[in-house]
Design a protein around this motif. Structure first.
Motif, PDB file in Angstrom:
ATOM      1  N   UNK A   1       5.641   4.797  -7.243  1.00 34.60           N
ATOM      2  CA  UNK A   1       6.759   4.770  -8.182  1.00 34.60           C
ATOM      3  C   UNK A   1       7.665   3.570  -7.887  1.00 34.60           C
ATOM      4  N   UNK A   2       7.823   2.663  -8.862  1.00 36.67           N
ATOM      5  CA  UNK A   2       8.584   1.434  -8.656  1.00 36.67           C
ATOM      6  C   UNK A   2      10.050   1.718  -8.362  1.00 36.67           C
ATOM      7  N   UNK A   3      10.638   2.683  -9.066  1.00 34.92           N
ATOM      8  CA  UNK A   3      12.050   3.004  -8.837  1.00 34.92           C
ATOM      9  C   UNK A   3      12.288   3.477  -7.407  1.00 34.92           C
ATOM     10  N   UNK A   4      11.369   4.287  -6.882  1.00 36.30           N
ATOM     11  CA  UNK A   4      11.512   4.779  -5.511  1.00 36.30           C
ATOM     12  C   UNK A   4      11.395   3.627  -4.509  1.00 36.30           C
ATOM     13  N   UNK A   5      10.462   2.743  -4.749  1.00 37.78           N
ATOM     14  CA  UNK A   5      10.280   1.597  -3.847  1.00 37.78           C
ATOM     15  C   UNK A   5      11.484   0.669  -3.910  1.00 37.78           C
ATOM     16  N   UNK A   6      11.997   0.418  -5.109  1.00 36.93           N
ATOM     17  CA  UNK A   6      13.132  -0.489  -5.265  1.00 36.93           C
ATOM     18  C   UNK A   6      14.399   0.032  -4.600  1.00 36.93           C
ATOM     19  N   UNK A   7      14.537   1.345  -4.495  1.00 34.57           N
ATOM     20  CA  UNK A   7      15.709   1.914  -3.822  1.00 34.57           C
ATOM     21  C   UNK A   7      15.808   1.408  -2.393  1.00 34.57           C
ATOM     22  N   UNK A   8      14.684   1.327  -1.707  1.00 31.18           N
ATOM     23  CA  UNK A   8      14.711   0.846  -0.332  1.00 31.18           C
ATOM     24  C   UNK A   8      14.714  -0.675  -0.270  1.00 31.18           C
TER      25      UNK A   8
ATOM     26  N   UNK B   1       0.854  -1.192   0.000  1.00 35.42           N
ATOM     27  CA  UNK B   1       0.000   0.000   0.000  1.00 35.42           C
ATOM     28  C   UNK B   1       0.888   1.239   0.000  1.00 35.42           C
ATOM     29  N   UNK B   2       1.401   1.646  -1.156  1.00 32.17           N
ATOM     30  CA  UNK B   2       2.327   2.789  -1.217  1.00 32.17           C
ATOM     31  C   UNK B   2       1.779   4.064  -0.592  1.00 32.17           C
ATOM     32  N   UNK B   3       0.441   4.229  -0.580  1.00 36.96           N
ATOM     33  CA  UNK B   3      -0.132   5.444   0.001  1.00 36.96           C
ATOM     34  C   UNK B   3       0.194   5.576   1.484  1.00 36.96           C
ATOM     35  N   UNK B   4       0.583   4.460   2.134  1.00 40.50           N
ATOM     36  CA  UNK B   4       0.945   4.522   3.544  1.00 40.50           C
ATOM     37  C   UNK B   4       2.250   5.278   3.776  1.00 40.50           C
ATOM     38  N   UNK B   5       2.939   5.677   2.708  1.00 38.30           N
ATOM     39  CA  UNK B   5       4.151   6.472   2.868  1.00 38.30           C
ATOM     40  C   UNK B   5       3.850   7.811   3.526  1.00 38.30           C
ATOM     41  N   UNK B   6       2.582   8.227   3.496  1.00 37.78           N
ATOM     42  CA  UNK B   6       2.187   9.474   4.171  1.00 37.78           C
ATOM     43  C   UNK B   6       2.044   9.288   5.677  1.00 37.78           C
TER      44      UNK B   6
ATOM     45  N   UNK C   1       7.254  11.323  -1.667  1.00 37.35           N
ATOM     46  CA  UNK C   1       6.117  11.613  -2.551  1.00 37.35           C
ATOM     47  C   UNK C   1       6.037  10.610  -3.687  1.00 37.35           C
ATOM     48  N   UNK C   2       7.212  10.236  -4.233  1.00 38.77           N
ATOM     49  CA  UNK C   2       7.226   9.259  -5.324  1.00 38.77           C
ATOM     50  C   UNK C   2       6.734   7.899  -4.834  1.00 38.77           C
ATOM     51  N   UNK C   3       7.146   7.519  -3.622  1.00 43.65           N
ATOM     52  CA  UNK C   3       6.687   6.242  -3.058  1.00 43.65           C
ATOM     53  C   UNK C   3       5.166   6.261  -2.889  1.00 43.65           C
ATOM     54  N   UNK C   4       4.642   7.327  -2.345  1.00 40.86           N
ATOM     55  CA  UNK C   4       3.196   7.429  -2.121  1.00 40.86           C
ATOM     56  C   UNK C   4       2.407   7.312  -3.418  1.00 40.86           C
TER      57      UNK C   4
END
Length: 337
Positions: free
Chosen positions: A310-317, A277-282, A304-307
């Protein structure tokens, strides 16, 4: 150390006069450097010897590499439908075979070790029932009807899997356990490496040290077996809220509770929740995960990109997680356990 001029070992003239030393020199002469055409061990002679040895070392290393490749190819190869060997104990004597379609049932005091082609072994615990569904090169599947099994596999991802009515546990090169009840519920625990739990259109990656509980329809979030009851209950509550599409305020409150209860070792649970649930980044989960991974939490653009998913932002972590499923070959000690 001072040299004694009357010691035959240090004085050539004394050596020539010593009959016993002359006899030893005569006997050892065939093994000397000159007798083998090597001359004296001068720096130049040593360099020549090293140059002679280098091609032999290269040839030996190449031969060893080719042998390892050949042995691994043989280990992974398997004839379609060939039987697996079954080793019994606790009342089951001798060695049996398991063929495609066969079921294996253990009694209350029985357990079996089953060779999975040449890539690993399955241990079937007492009171369990298992079927060999299919076996061929790069694809071996069993079905656990009930009970417990442990699989120790060293092979590329996808070579081995455990099927059920609606889901599949796919080995990614690891050591894992599965418990299953007659109603289809159960859990899977990974001892080392990774597995992938596939159900419908939903895939869940599970790393070492975590377990995943499931029923006949969907899996729960990955948790460590020693997670506190409060933390596990908060994670389950958040999943239910997400499925029921609760208001953001309720989600944020539960996410903050999870962040406050999370330990450092619960990092993968946080990573899973935020990835699903990327929206949980908030919510409070984002900075808590950053702390657990040891990455920046104040990168507003990344958050913001994670929320936004954005796959690239998620993959970084994801790349910051200590182990990765693609490194199956590093788990070779599993085959020795």
């Amino acid at each position: 150390m001072s040299e004694d001029k009357h010691d035959a070992l240090w004085n050539p003239r004394e050596a020539q006069a010593d009959e016993e030393l002359r006899r030893l020199q005569t006997q050892l002469a065939p093994f000397g450097l000159r007798a083998r055409g090597r001359g004296e061990w001068t720096p130049r002679a040593i360099a020549r010897e090293q140059r002679r040895r280098w091609p032999r070392f290269v040839a030996a290393a190449l031969a060893a590499s080719l042998l390892l490749v050949a042995l691994n190819s043989y280990r992974l190869a398997w004839q379609d439908g060939a039987a697996w060997r079954v080793h019994g104990d606790a009342g089951a004597s001798g060695v049996a075979q398991l063929r495609s379609g066969d079921w294996l049932q253990t009694g209350a005091d029985q357990s079996f070790d089953i060779d999975v082609a040449r890539i690993g072994r399955v241990t079937l615990s007492p009171g369990s029932r298992l079927q060999l569904v299919e076996t061929r090169r790069a694809h071996h599947r069993v079905r656990l009807d009930s009970g417990h099994m442990r699989a120790r596999i060293w092979a590329p991802p996808g070579y081995f899997g455990v099927d059920s009515d609606s889901a599949e546990v796919v080995d990614l090169g690891c050591d894992f356990d599965i418990w299953k009840a007659g109603d289809g519920s159960g859990r899977v625990y990974v001892r080392s490496g990774w597995i992938e739990y596939r159900v419908a259109r939903r895939d869940v990656l599970l790393p070492a040290g975590y377990e995943l509980r499931f029923d006949d329809s969907h899996p729960a979030a990955p948790l460590r077996p020693d997670a506190s009851p409060e933390f596990a209950a908060a994670v389950l509550s958040l999943q239910q809220q997400l499925d029921e599409r609760h208001e953001r305020a309720a989600l944020s409150a539960n996410a903050e509770r999870i962040a406050n209860l999370a330990r450092q070792v619960d990092v993968y649970t946080l990573l899973y929740l935020l990835s699903q649930r990327p929206a949980l980044a908030d919510s409070a989960l984002y900075p808590r995960l950053a702390q657990a991974l040891g990455v920046r939490a104040d990168d507003a653009a990344h958050r913001a990109a994670w929320a936004q998913g954005d796959i690239a932002a998620i993959n970084r972590w994801w790349d910051a997680y200590p182990s990765q499923p693609k490194r199956w070959w590093s788990n070779w000690p599993d085959i020795l356990r």
